[in-house]
Scaffold this active site. Structure first.
Site: not given
Ligand code: SAH
Length: 233
Positions: A81
């Protein structure tokens, strides 16, 4: 031979130090221009974002862009993000030193590291296995011993560690998973992007007071979608 190796070290070492200094200066500018000037005043969040080396959470080729005012791709169609969104979500959780926090969507591990600078412990779940493994290794390498990474579907939360003082979801849902609400402590805060339209989700802040749930709409955002693993019969 030994001499030239020595020379090389003497030459490279200051360069490495200069590079680190540059990143530290970039972080200070990021905090001032992207966060403070836009109304983020929560000091623990600002301190954490001055400290966590965001350039080590992005792909090698994007290091120089790590402190820009934008999300960046981290592979597997996912993104880290934008710094402002990380800071906004972190400060809305009102994290405290003694807190135990759950994150759904580890991604690069950056958000988890920012929280880990502030709170006692962070439990984070990632559904894309290679991302989860990479983030786990990275966080370990950087010394974040108070973060535990689990690979799996975060829909069910982390019942063995519940309840949590705060929960942060960094992928967008259409409907808030009930297990996450259940795993929130009395007085706890949950921040999550919600809504059916990919280009427009609402960051919602959920609070639990005397067993009741309160919802506040905070900020329009874009987020990658929350995905689900097919349940085994
Ligand atoms: N917090 C992260 C940004 C993540 S983007 C950072 O600091 O880099 C969102 C993430 O959520 C992605 O990696 C995606 O694979 C994950 N995601 C999506 N659905 C999910 C679920 N049901 N359980 C766990 N992770 C999930």
């Amino acid at each position: 031979m030994l001499r030239s190796v020595f020379k090389c070290i003497i030459f490279i070492f200051p360069l490495l130090l200069i590079a680190q200094e540059d990143y530290s200066a970039m972080r200070k500018t990021m905090v001032k221009e992207q966060l403070q000037q836009r109304g983020i005043f929560h000091n623990p969040t600002l301190d954490a974002m001055r400290k966590v080396p965001r350039h080590l959470f992005v792909p090698e080729g994007l290091k120089e862009s790590a402190y820009r005012d934008t999300p960046l791709p981290i592979g597997h169609k996912q993104t880290i993000s934008q710094p402002y969104i990380v800071a906004y979500m972190t400060s809305e959780l009102q994290p405290k030193k003694k807190h135990k926090v759950l994150e759904i969507g580890t991604g690069s591990g950056y958000q988890a590291a920012v929280l880990a600078e502030i709170v006692d412990s962070v439990y984070t779940i990632e559904i894309v296995e290679p991302l989860g493994i990479e983030a786990r290794d990275r966080l370990k390498r950087l010394g974040y011993d108070n973060v535990e990474v689990r690979i799996g579907d975060g829909y069910h939360g982390w019942p063995e560690q519940a309840p949590f003082d705060a929960i942060i979801v960094t992928a967008a849902v259409e409907k808030i998973p009930q297990p996450l609400i259940d795993q929130l402590k009395e007085g706890g805060r949950l921040i999550i992007p919600v809504g059916p339209i990919p280009e427009f989700r609402m960051l919602q802040l959920i609070t639990k007071k005397r067993g009741k749930i309160f919802t506040e709409n905070k900020l329009a955002v874009r987020f990658v979608p929350f995905t689900r693993k097919k349940e085994k019969n």
